[in-house]
Design an enzyme around this catalytic site. Sequence first.
Site, PDB file in Angstrom:
ATOM      1  N   HIS A  59       4.458  -4.141  12.669  1.00  0.00           N
ATOM      2  CA  HIS A  59       3.504  -3.722  13.703  1.00  0.00           C
ATOM      3  C   HIS A  59       2.230  -4.546  13.674  1.00  0.00           C
ATOM      4  O   HIS A  59       1.679  -4.844  12.613  1.00  0.00           O
ATOM      5  CB  HIS A  59       3.225  -2.222  13.671  1.00  0.00           C
ATOM      6  CG  HIS A  59       2.533  -1.703  12.451  1.00  0.00           C
ATOM      7  ND1 HIS A  59       1.168  -1.721  12.320  1.00  0.00           N
ATOM      8  CD2 HIS A  59       3.016  -1.128  11.327  1.00  0.00           C
ATOM      9  CE1 HIS A  59       0.849  -1.167  11.149  1.00  0.00           C
ATOM     10  NE2 HIS A  59       1.947  -0.803  10.521  1.00  0.00           N
ATOM     11  N   ASP A  96       7.583  -2.672   6.936  1.00  0.00           N
ATOM     12  CA  ASP A  96       6.293  -1.978   7.028  1.00  0.00           C
ATOM     13  C   ASP A  96       5.989  -1.193   5.749  1.00  0.00           C
ATOM     14  O   ASP A  96       5.532  -0.061   5.792  1.00  0.00           O
ATOM     15  CB  ASP A  96       6.271  -1.060   8.258  1.00  0.00           C
ATOM     16  CG  ASP A  96       4.895  -0.446   8.484  1.00  0.00           C
ATOM     17  OD1 ASP A  96       3.920  -0.954   7.919  1.00  0.00           O
ATOM     18  OD2 ASP A  96       4.818   0.559   9.221  1.00  0.00           O
ATOM     19  N   GLU A 134       1.741   1.240  16.094  1.00  0.00           N
ATOM     20  CA  GLU A 134       2.480   2.053  15.115  1.00  0.00           C
ATOM     21  C   GLU A 134       1.580   3.102  14.501  1.00  0.00           C
ATOM     22  O   GLU A 134       1.992   4.234  14.265  1.00  0.00           O
ATOM     23  CB  GLU A 134       3.044   1.144  14.011  1.00  0.00           C
ATOM     24  CG  GLU A 134       4.043   1.814  13.067  1.00  0.00           C
ATOM     25  CD  GLU A 134       3.396   2.522  11.882  1.00  0.00           C
ATOM     26  OE1 GLU A 134       4.104   3.289  11.212  1.00  0.00           O
ATOM     27  OE2 GLU A 134       2.190   2.313  11.609  1.00  0.00           O
ATOM     28  N   GLU A 135       0.342   2.712  14.224  1.00  0.00           N
ATOM     29  CA  GLU A 135      -0.521   3.566  13.401  1.00  0.00           C
ATOM     30  C   GLU A 135      -0.887   4.893  14.050  1.00  0.00           C
ATOM     31  O   GLU A 135      -0.995   5.898  13.357  1.00  0.00           O
ATOM     32  CB  GLU A 135      -1.806   2.811  13.003  1.00  0.00           C
ATOM     33  CG  GLU A 135      -1.593   1.649  12.036  1.00  0.00           C
ATOM     34  CD  GLU A 135      -1.084   2.094  10.667  1.00  0.00           C
ATOM     35  OE1 GLU A 135      -0.830   3.279  10.454  1.00  0.00           O
ATOM     36  OE2 GLU A 135      -0.926   1.211   9.797  1.00  0.00           O
ATOM     37  N   ASP A 153      -0.556  -3.910   5.606  1.00  0.00           N
ATOM     38  CA  ASP A 153      -0.166  -2.908   6.614  1.00  0.00           C
ATOM     39  C   ASP A 153      -0.748  -3.284   7.951  1.00  0.00           C
ATOM     40  O   ASP A 153      -1.848  -2.891   8.283  1.00  0.00           O
ATOM     41  CB  ASP A 153      -0.626  -1.517   6.167  1.00  0.00           C
ATOM     42  CG  ASP A 153      -0.095  -0.406   7.056  1.00  0.00           C
ATOM     43  OD1 ASP A 153       0.863  -0.654   7.793  1.00  0.00           O
ATOM     44  OD2 ASP A 153      -0.640   0.705   7.010  1.00  0.00           O
ATOM     45  N   HIS A 211      -4.521   1.608   4.261  1.00  0.00           N
ATOM     46  CA  HIS A 211      -5.476   2.252   5.177  1.00  0.00           C
ATOM     47  C   HIS A 211      -6.912   2.268   4.644  1.00  0.00           C
ATOM     48  O   HIS A 211      -7.692   3.144   5.011  1.00  0.00           O
ATOM     49  CB  HIS A 211      -5.045   3.708   5.498  1.00  0.00           C
ATOM     50  CG  HIS A 211      -3.745   3.805   6.235  1.00  0.00           C
ATOM     51  ND1 HIS A 211      -3.223   4.996   6.663  1.00  0.00           N
ATOM     52  CD2 HIS A 211      -2.869   2.850   6.639  1.00  0.00           C
ATOM     53  CE1 HIS A 211      -2.068   4.777   7.293  1.00  0.00           C
ATOM     54  NE2 HIS A 211      -1.832   3.491   7.285  1.00  0.00           N
TER      55      HIS A 211
END
Lengths: 464, 464
Positions: A287, A361, A333-334, A299, A431
């Site tokens: 992503h 991912d 995606e997130e 990520d 994140h």
Amino acid sequence: MIPFFSRWQAALGFALLSATAPAAAQTTAKTDSINIRKIYDQALLHGESYENLRQLTGKIGGRLSGSPQAQQAVDWGKVTMEKLGLDRVYLQEVMVPHWVRGAKEKAQIKPAKGKGIDLNVCALGGSVGTNGKLRAGVVEIDTWAELEAMPAEKVKGKFVFFNRPMNPTFIETGRAYGDAGDQRRRGAIEAAKKGAVGALVRSLSLAHDDFPHTGTMAYDEKVTKVPAAALSTNGADELSHLLKADPGLTVELEMACQQLPEVKSFNVVGEIKGSKYPDEIITVGGHLDSWDLAQGAHDDGTGCVQSMEVLRLLKATGLRPERTVRAVLFMNEENGTRGGNKYAELAKAAGEKHVAAMESDGGGFTPRGFGVEGDPAVVAKVQQWSPLFVPYHSEEISVGHGGTDIGPLKGQVKALIGYECDDQRYFDIHHTAADTFDKVNRRELELGGASMASLIYLISKYGL
Amino acid sequence: MIPFFSRWQAALGFALLSATAPAAAQTTAKTDSINIRKIYDQALLHGESYENLRQLTGKIGGRLSGSPQAQQAVDWGKVTMEKLGLDRVYLQEVMVPHWVRGAKEKAQIKPAKGKGIDLNVCALGGSVGTNGKLRAGVVEIDTWAELEAMPAEKVKGKFVFFNRPMNPTFIETGRAYGDAGDQRRRGAIEAAKKGAVGALVRSLSLAHDDFPHTGTMAYDEKVTKVPAAALSTNGADELSHLLKADPGLTVELEMACQQLPEVKSFNVVGEIKGSKYPDEIITVGGHLDSWDLAQGAHDDGTGCVQSMEVLRLLKATGLRPERTVRAVLFMNEENGTRGGNKYAELAKAAGEKHVAAMESDGGGFTPRGFGVEGDPAVVAKVQQWSPLFVPYHSEEISVGHGGTDIGPLKGQVKALIGYECDDQRYFDIHHTAADTFDKVNRRELELGGASMASLIYLISKYGL
């Protein structure tokens, strides 16, 4: 010093397999073995994924859906794929949510006596803001049952502080993440149902440090939307500690985040047409969007550059796939999976025949293998190839989970395949502001791209 | 995001094995499986190796044999083991070489025209100094054949610059290290045989960066001893590049290193007596000395703290070993193996019965398994236990290499076992200023200690 001649004899595993097979099968297996070696050599000697990642993370950085950076990433992805000399590069339009963090969040513990203590916090993705300063008492909750049993008057007007840690005894950190993730996803809803004014959630991390971890959270349209923030694990430990001595303390939270109108965005798709079965499609993707706190390196910058590298490796080695291979840089995606949904929707509408879809991912760390979601016969077919991956320590092929972006293809495709790599470090940085380019090791990234390309090569040759 | 429920079903491998075994064997295997789970839980919930490593690397730091820091490390190791409540903790005296780097090394490329260009260099361990500034021309050598074929007059009075890179296509970085390491080990001898005044050696690294990598080198008493320095890989690339345009350039090198008289030092040994066979000994160790440029975190602080952790895990889980288990912190692995030799010599002199020896000296990264050196029947016996390690992704048990410090036990022991972990990042930092505590991940370290303890537990129960 270290051992000089350690495990390479593991490659013998493949020789043993071949020895018992008929001559024609042996020749085929040998050809595959040689071709896979070509893919790895190409990746390790001339790999481009690392330099691509440097650009994506360094020049563009964090790229949450709807942001100008997300659009820059789309442009960059398209140009980068166009340079590969593919048969086709195109965009798929998709509307995406546009949530913005606003000014950096602030929080303080206000003890009954003495000075305020700063807390490292960040808004969870999708949260409403606090509309100025929001100050309230705190009730700590370790289990859902505890919250359920608690009288509403004990919760009303307070923050609910969800402090159940990730379980360190799970060997796969992804399991621990899944196990503790309900607090982040449902915390604001369940807190508000009891009359709380907000949710404070312990960061989903196995590390003890000062980084708050964002990530998506949900609201229920029937329940009041209250702000939800993540505390760093150190901050959560401190708040919990102070609460024991001083249950009347308050926390003051200030978050300026908000949801803006949806924005037009895109998946980026690059394609090599299959030489024999151009209508049979294999997808490989990562992503393109990322959280805004850092550069979105592991990520999922790594998944994007690896997916593009799969196409480059097939071209550079001259291993033209017999089935069509598509690299897809999925948008959103997130916080929405709009790109993944759109891809599957368009595939269905066009009546496309999809053989397999692979997603990377879980970070760009040293490969372990693949998790395969599909009929047992399909899983078994993929597992038959495991010996070919033994020399690369990437032979763990098990029943598993494909991924969020390829998930919507379920029912249209024979196998959903998750690329799996060493995950011990992943949730330390996931994140957070620490998900930066310097955390990615060039060889680990390249080995991953090579192992993905090798499996795609096998599927493109033999089907599923 | 990442898959939530990925590979844990791999544990089924063990269930399948058990299903075909007789009932008694099934019960035993189940007990072992449960006990190994206890070991991992203890390591992941209450592990002490990471905090021990923080102390060793942070309070003491680099600790080359003969240095005051090496002595501090001995004292620290003894005190730390004494706190574990073992049956015995003691020192083994051993004389070690004492080489010192002196002032930070300097080097410059002096082009025919223009300003000097600084080179990142360090002395190779054991090198003589330059006795002030040493300036000479440079001949670049990529193969030994090239050097052999070169007329002596082309080499005389110059630096020989050994610039063959580590081969990135080897999947195991240790193989690439072994393959290119001859330049560091023999470079100064072969250069001097041709009349060179010094050796400049490309650092043994697969990364492209500015860190020079030290490491031991050898002299031949019949050949003039010339200084030998490592260049960072970037520095080596630059020198090579400039040499092509300007073959007459010179390099000026200044190194103050020297060999001092030998010093008394120690191995540190801690022991849990076997409950059934106290005379049968299993050794597990790492080396306490480290190069002086950094903290010796991955090389080999991690091996030391993991070896001590093995004893702690056996005690904390109540899994008292049936055979005696010894943790040994070996002195002087890096430039002499005096500690390893002394340990084997004393074992022989005392007529001790050694069953197995395990070494952790390939970094503290995520475990992969073990390399076993021994008779085929012994290797096969260890490999039988592989299914027990599947849930921990540590099941690769192959014919392999034990390690430098346990090597001298060969012939006195049934199996020499090398602990093996992911090695992709190891040589980026190995023997450089970057080998620091922050490069070690707590969980990776703990998983390694647990997998070592689990195999030691099995050997202590079943013998070899």
